[in-house]
Design a protein around this motif. Structure first.
Motif, PDB file in Angstrom:
ATOM      1  N   THR A 158      54.668  30.440   8.916  1.00  0.00           N
ATOM      2  CA  THR A 158      55.883  29.706   8.592  1.00  0.00           C
ATOM      3  C   THR A 158      56.764  30.533   7.666  1.00  0.00           C
ATOM      4  OG1 THR A 158      54.698  27.617   8.814  1.00  0.00           O
ATOM      5  CG2 THR A 158      56.765  27.568   7.585  1.00  0.00           C
ATOM      6  N   GLY A 185      54.806  18.195  16.323  1.00  0.00           N
ATOM      7  CA  GLY A 185      53.798  19.223  16.516  1.00  0.00           C
ATOM      8  C   GLY A 185      54.096  20.145  17.684  1.00  0.00           C
ATOM      9  N   MET A 186      55.175  19.886  18.378  1.00  0.00           N
ATOM     10  CA  MET A 186      55.527  20.690  19.552  1.00  0.00           C
ATOM     11  C   MET A 186      56.160  22.015  19.136  1.00  0.00           C
ATOM     12  SD  MET A 186      58.233  19.674  22.562  1.00  0.00           S
ATOM     13  CE  MET A 186      57.190  18.836  23.740  1.00  0.00           C
ATOM     14  N   TRP A 187      55.850  23.053  19.891  1.00  0.00           N
ATOM     15  CA  TRP A 187      56.539  24.328  19.731  1.00  0.00           C
ATOM     16  C   TRP A 187      57.922  24.186  20.366  1.00  0.00           C
ATOM     17  CZ3 TRP A 187      54.829  28.272  16.808  1.00  0.00           C
ATOM     18  CH2 TRP A 187      53.476  28.289  16.463  1.00  0.00           C
ATOM     19  N   ILE A 189      58.012  24.957  14.914  1.00  0.00           N
ATOM     20  CA  ILE A 189      57.222  23.760  15.202  1.00  0.00           C
ATOM     21  C   ILE A 189      58.015  22.541  14.744  1.00  0.00           C
ATOM     22  CG2 ILE A 189      55.084  22.515  14.662  1.00  0.00           C
ATOM     23  CD1 ILE A 189      53.931  25.404  14.027  1.00  0.00           C
ATOM     24  N   ARG A 191      48.835  32.234  17.991  1.00  0.00           N
ATOM     25  CA  ARG A 191      48.801  30.767  17.973  1.00  0.00           C
ATOM     26  C   ARG A 191      48.776  30.178  19.380  1.00  0.00           C
ATOM     27  NH1 ARG A 191      51.109  28.257  13.192  1.00  0.00           N
ATOM     28  NH2 ARG A 191      50.122  26.379  14.026  1.00  0.00           N
ATOM     29  N   MET A 213      54.457  16.029   3.849  1.00  0.00           N
ATOM     30  CA  MET A 213      54.429  16.207   5.297  1.00  0.00           C
ATOM     31  C   MET A 213      53.311  15.349   5.875  1.00  0.00           C
ATOM     32  SD  MET A 213      53.843  19.780   7.332  1.00  0.00           S
ATOM     33  CE  MET A 213      53.184  19.769   8.965  1.00  0.00           C
ATOM     34  N   HIS A 257      59.777  23.864  11.357  1.00  0.00           N
ATOM     35  CA  HIS A 257      59.226  24.967  10.581  1.00  0.00           C
ATOM     36  C   HIS A 257      59.291  26.208  11.455  1.00  0.00           C
ATOM     37  CE1 HIS A 257      56.809  22.530   7.394  1.00  0.00           C
ATOM     38  NE2 HIS A 257      57.946  21.941   7.707  1.00  0.00           N
ATOM     39  N   LEU A 310      48.969  15.927  11.203  1.00  0.00           N
ATOM     40  CA  LEU A 310      49.145  16.096  12.635  1.00  0.00           C
ATOM     41  C   LEU A 310      47.782  16.060  13.305  1.00  0.00           C
ATOM     42  CD1 LEU A 310      51.173  16.924  14.989  1.00  0.00           C
ATOM     43  CD2 LEU A 310      50.119  19.171  14.746  1.00  0.00           C
ATOM     44  N   ARG A 351      49.826  20.352   6.251  1.00  0.00           N
ATOM     45  CA  ARG A 351      50.341  21.377   5.350  1.00  0.00           C
ATOM     46  C   ARG A 351      50.858  20.672   4.107  1.00  0.00           C
ATOM     47  NH1 ARG A 351      52.790  26.686   6.002  1.00  0.00           N
ATOM     48  NH2 ARG A 351      54.389  27.050   4.430  1.00  0.00           N
ATOM     49  N   THR A 397      51.919  26.090   9.777  1.00  0.00           N
ATOM     50  CA  THR A 397      52.242  24.666   9.913  1.00  0.00           C
ATOM     51  C   THR A 397      51.466  24.159  11.121  1.00  0.00           C
ATOM     52  OG1 THR A 397      54.463  24.915   8.984  1.00  0.00           O
ATOM     53  CG2 THR A 397      54.078  23.024  10.445  1.00  0.00           C
ATOM     54  N   PRO A 398      50.752  23.056  10.993  1.00  0.00           N
ATOM     55  CA  PRO A 398      49.968  22.535  12.127  1.00  0.00           C
ATOM     56  C   PRO A 398      50.830  22.279  13.366  1.00  0.00           C
ATOM     57  CG  PRO A 398      49.285  21.475  10.103  1.00  0.00           C
ATOM     58  CD  PRO A 398      50.508  22.289   9.771  1.00  0.00           C
ATOM     59  N   ALA A 399      50.276  22.660  14.508  1.00  0.00           N
ATOM     60  CA  ALA A 399      50.956  22.457  15.788  1.00  0.00           C
ATOM     61  C   ALA A 399      50.017  21.730  16.736  1.00  0.00           C
ATOM     62  CB  ALA A 399      51.372  23.796  16.389  1.00  0.00           C
TER      63      ALA A 399
END
Lengths: 77, 135
Positions: free
Chosen positions: A42, A9-11, A21, A65, B1, A34, B4, B111, B36-38
């Protein structure tokens, strides 16, 4: 302050400065990332060696974001 | 997937875990923006679906969650369906997200790995079985 280690989940930023991500850690030292456009949408799913990824800076995260600055700092951005 | 749990969701869940702040029923929602979830996400990062016939689903019955397995352990809610009630311009659905009722805290998001799913025709349906795995 969050660890500098990569996490789901990290950028992240790739070696070629594309932003994405980190979605999952795969086998053989690779990760699924992604990639996103300037709007945070995305655009491409890639697999990259995890060693080629680094945590994004706050300003690397697409503006739409971006979290609040205090939250970003807690997470290490 | 895999789903998160974002940073705000982690905080909420830990507080509920130790009864610091009581949990409220989770709300299941579909999202139509291509994200996409972050870990930094909050509820406003997602655009809720709006196709004709859409409505959020409140998973209001705690007793309906079923625990199974060990190492890992899973908890699941019965399959839920979102159904189009008209022929309409296509709306692409990229995933789902779950908010805590009242606070609207983003608990988790996922997602669709094979999405997006188009909603076009009367009767088009997206089915989700909410499930969390912990190990």
């Amino acid at each position: 302050m969050a660890s500098k280690e990569l996490r789901k989940g990290m950028w992240v930023v790739l070696d070629d400065d594309r932003v994405g991500i980190l979605v999952s850690f795969l086998d053989f030292g690779t990760s699924e990332v992604h990639l996103v456009n300037g709007e945070g949408e995305t655009i491409l799913v890639v697999q990259k060696p995890t060693s080629e990824l680094r945590q994004a800076a706050f300003t690397d995260i697409p503006e739409s974001r971006r979290p609040a600055l205090n939250v970003a700092r807690q997470l290490g951005y | 997937m895999a789903l998160l749990v974002p940073n705000v969701g982690e905080s909420y869940l830990l507080q509920a875990f130790v009864a610091k702040t009581p949990a409220t029923p989770p709300i299941l929602k579909l999202y139509q923006n291509n994200v996409t979830p972050a870990e930094t996400d909050i509820n406003t990062n997602y655009t809720v679906a709006s196709f004709t016939g859409y409505s959020d689903i409140v998973m209001s019955t705690g007793a309906s969650w079923t625990v199974s397995g060990s190492a890992p352990t899973q908890i699941a809610y019965p399959q839920q369906s979102f159904t189009s009630s008209a022929n309409q311009a296509t709306q692409s659905i990229y995933g789902y997200y779950v908010l805590a009722q009242t606070s609207n805290t983003l608990l988790w998001a996922e997602r669709f790995s094979d999405g997006p799913y188009p909603i076009t025709n009367n009767g088009d349906q997206i089915r989700i079985t909410p499930q969390i795995t912990a190990d």
